[in-house]
Each structure stands twice: as structure tokens, then as C-alpha cells.
Design a protein around this motif. Structure first.
Motif: not given
Lengths: 197, 197
Positions: B47-48, B51-52, B113, B109-110, B56
Motif C-alpha cells: 500500500v502506498r 491515504k491510499d 485506482l 482517491i487515486a 481502497r
DNA sequence: TTGCTTTCCTAGGGGTACTAGGATATTCCT
DNA sequence: AGGAATATCCTAGTACCCCTAGGAAAGCAA
């Protein structure tokens, strides 16, 4: 060296402003202290903890929002009042996103603090008052109040969360939503018999 | 010393479970790592960032929720479908409060993703499908979808925040709210002419 | 078996919440 | 006005958090 002259109110407002500017999640003791030109430990004279500060921001926002709504709906009735009420709600959420978000936090506010803050209760009372013209009786009245508050809050929450990605503008949907709610209140369905759940 | 056998999915589920059990705010890298029997630094392979991970969890919840709703509404139409849809939504929020709260977070969110997670879009599509029986045409259809989603989300959000302090049970108001929404969808007001704002 | 890749580790920097206890400004009382 | 009392703000320190860098070791491929 003069004192900074802090009070609970000034700390709360500083936190609320910070929430609107950089996001509720960035409201930390350190940041608030920095903004006030003070060390973070100094804030604990005025505020019990970060949770306490968050609760105070939420109650401040509730007070401010209820005042805005009261001013907007003063002297209005029927659909005029409904639209003024809803627009004031949404405008507050737009103008003060951090403050508004603070009001959403699952409740963990010190009871004695919440007791002396009229905001939340006042907002509910205003909703009842606004519905007076539609002639609803309990328990339909309470159900209608809850429906309206749910829709108003849900709309601005989804809007803030980016939930309206469609090409139609949220503003257009908002106007039509108010049309629909007005129509609903004028033709509130009677309770069905036979099921008490 | 055997490996722990982590994957992005396992880390995400551990975070989601933690959110439901102790609150979304308690979902930290350290806690998730502790629950998985691993050091916190080890999570960064999968996990990056925190926040990432939060993003998710939100997408996982959106997927799960849309699946629950799809199952509940399968083969139903009209008010049956509306009630099944709404009850599935509210049931998910009740059963998985931390997961549900994660979906509320203002979007950050990215993009890449979010693109491969069908949950959020699927939920909106399901809402459109559920409304098919009411015979609404665009743009009313989109407005109705937004109204419904706002009300459902707002209701469970206010419920979770303790916003329904009145003595009438939320359950009763919920049932009547669904009655009201059904009636509204069957008598959707026509657009007023003359104001385009 | 020998190398290669991935996973998990230790070590550490920087930020945060909060406490304890001291210094100093302000106020109150005589 | 002067001294005592009080409240405010500080420094110092603990514990936890996110995240990075770089090393050890498990699993895999030839």
C-alpha cells in the motif's frame, strides 16, 4: 512579552477557519497553535483535547447554520420557506466546507457541552416551523422533518464527495429536488394500515 | 521464519474490519500491521500510504454495497424494488459502519485506482435500473436518482451521527420515508417553465 | 545449487497529542 | 501602590504515528 489573549471561542474559531481553508483533517493542535502564534501546549488551558476542539467546532457550525437558516426563512411560508431553508443549508455547506464536515462526525461530544449549545436543536425546530404551512400532523410531521433533513444533508454530502459526476449540473438537480419535495409535502401519503414495523 | 503472506487485498480487508470494529479514525498503519502480525513498515510494500489504504477501503465498501443492493433488488420492480434497494443500503451502513463511513470521505482517491473499481458507478447504475418502472425520462430521471441517493445516504448518516433524538424510532420514519418517496416517484412534478437557473 | 526477486525487517527522522511543572503577566485586595 | 493570588503561556519530555532507507532472508528460476 504580552499574552496572546486566547479564549475558548478564539481557539474554536481558529480551528474552524483552518478546517474551511485546508480541510478538517488538517485541524491539529499544532496547526491551530501555529496560526494563533502560540505553542501547542498552551491550547490545553482553553480546550481539553483535540476531540473537544472538534466537538466545539461542530457545535459552532451548528449554531451558525441554524442562524443562517433562521434569517433566510424569516417571514416566509410554504414553498418560499422551503426553498429559502434548503438554499441557506446548502449555501452554508458550500461556504464553510470544513465547518460543515465537522457537524457530520459521529457524535462523541461531551454532553454538558452539547447541552448549552442551541444549534442542533434549533435547526430541528426550524425545520418543524418551516413545515407548519403544509398541515401535517404527528407522527407524519416528524417523519417529514427527518426526510427533509436527510435529503438536504445527503445532497450536499454527496456533492462534496464528488458523487455527482454526471454532466447535469448539481444546481439543476437541486432546484428540481426542491420542486419534488414541495410536491411531496403537499400530497403526503397516508399511512398504510396493517403493518406496524 | 515464514512470511506473513500479505497482499493488497488482505491489508485492505484488515483495515476495513478494523474500521468497523473500532472506528474509521482508529485505522492506522500501526494498528493494521499489529492486527496482521507484522511491522508497520512492511505494509508499504502493498500500500502506498495511509491515504491510499483509506481509498481502497472506500472502494471495497462501494463494491460490497453495490453487490448487496444488486442481490436484494434482483427480480423486483416498482415499490418492491425501491424498498429492497433502500433497505439493503441502510443495512450495509448499519452492519459495516466503518466501511460505510469510509465511502463518505471527500474524494481524494487515486484516479487509476478508482477507474478499475466498479463499485461507485455500479451503485448509480443500479439506482437508474431500479427507477425504470416509474417511467421517468431525462433529465427528471437523473434528478430522481440524485434525490434518492441523497435521501438514503443522508438518513443513515444522520442516524449514525445521532441526529434522530426524538422518541419516534428511526425505523418507523424510515418506512414512512420510503412510502413517501414511492408516492413522489409515481407523481413526479413536471418542470416549471420560465426559470432556467 | 546458485543467483534473482520479493517480502519483511531494523533503524531512524519528523510530526502529532498530551502532561508536568516552571516562569511571568494580569488581577484583585488591602 | 504594593503584594498576593490567579491565570496564561512556556520549556521539557513521553508516547505514538507516518513514512523512508537499506539490509536480511524467504521463495522462485535456472
Amino acid at each position: 512579552m504580552a499574552r496572546a489573549g486566547l479564549t475558548v471561542e478564539r481557539v474554536t474559531v481558529a480551528g474552524a477557519d483552518l478546517a474551511d481553508e485546508v480541510g478538517l483533517g488538517q485541524v491539529t493542535m499544532s496547526q491551530v497553535a501555529r496560526r494563533l502564534g502560540v505553542r501547542d501546549a498552551s491550547l490545553y488551558t482553553h480546550v481539553r483535547s483535540l476531540k473537544d476542539l472538534q466537538g466545539r467546532i461542530a457545535l459552532l457550525a451548528a449554531d451558525e447554520k441554524s442562524i443562517q437558516i433562521a434569517e433566510a426563512t424569516a417571514g416566509r411560508a410554504g414553498k418560499d420557506a422551503l426553498v429559502a431553508f434548503a438554499n441557506a443549508w446548502r449555501a452554508y455547506a458550500h461556504r464553510y466546507p470544513g465547518r460543515y464536515l465537522a457537524t457530520q462526525t459521529p457524535i462523541q461530544i461531551a454532553p454538558e457541552l452539547a447541552a448549552q449549545a442551541p444549534g442542533p436543536r434549533r435547526a430541528v425546530e426550524l425545520t418543524y416551523g418551516m413545515l407548519r404551512g403544509y398541515g401535517l400532523a404527528e407522527p407524519d410531521l416528524t417523519d417529514a422533518v427527518r426526510l427533509l433533513r436527510s435529503t438536504f444533508h445527503g445532497f450536499v454530502a454527496l456533492e462534496a464527495a464528488g458523487g455527482f459526476a454526471h454532466e447535469r449540473s448539481p444546481q439543476q438537480s437541486w432546484v428540481r429536488t426542491l420542486d419534488a419535495l414541495h410536491a411531496l409535502l403537499e400530497h403526503w401519503p397516508p399511512a398504510e394500515e396493517g403493518h406496524s414495523s
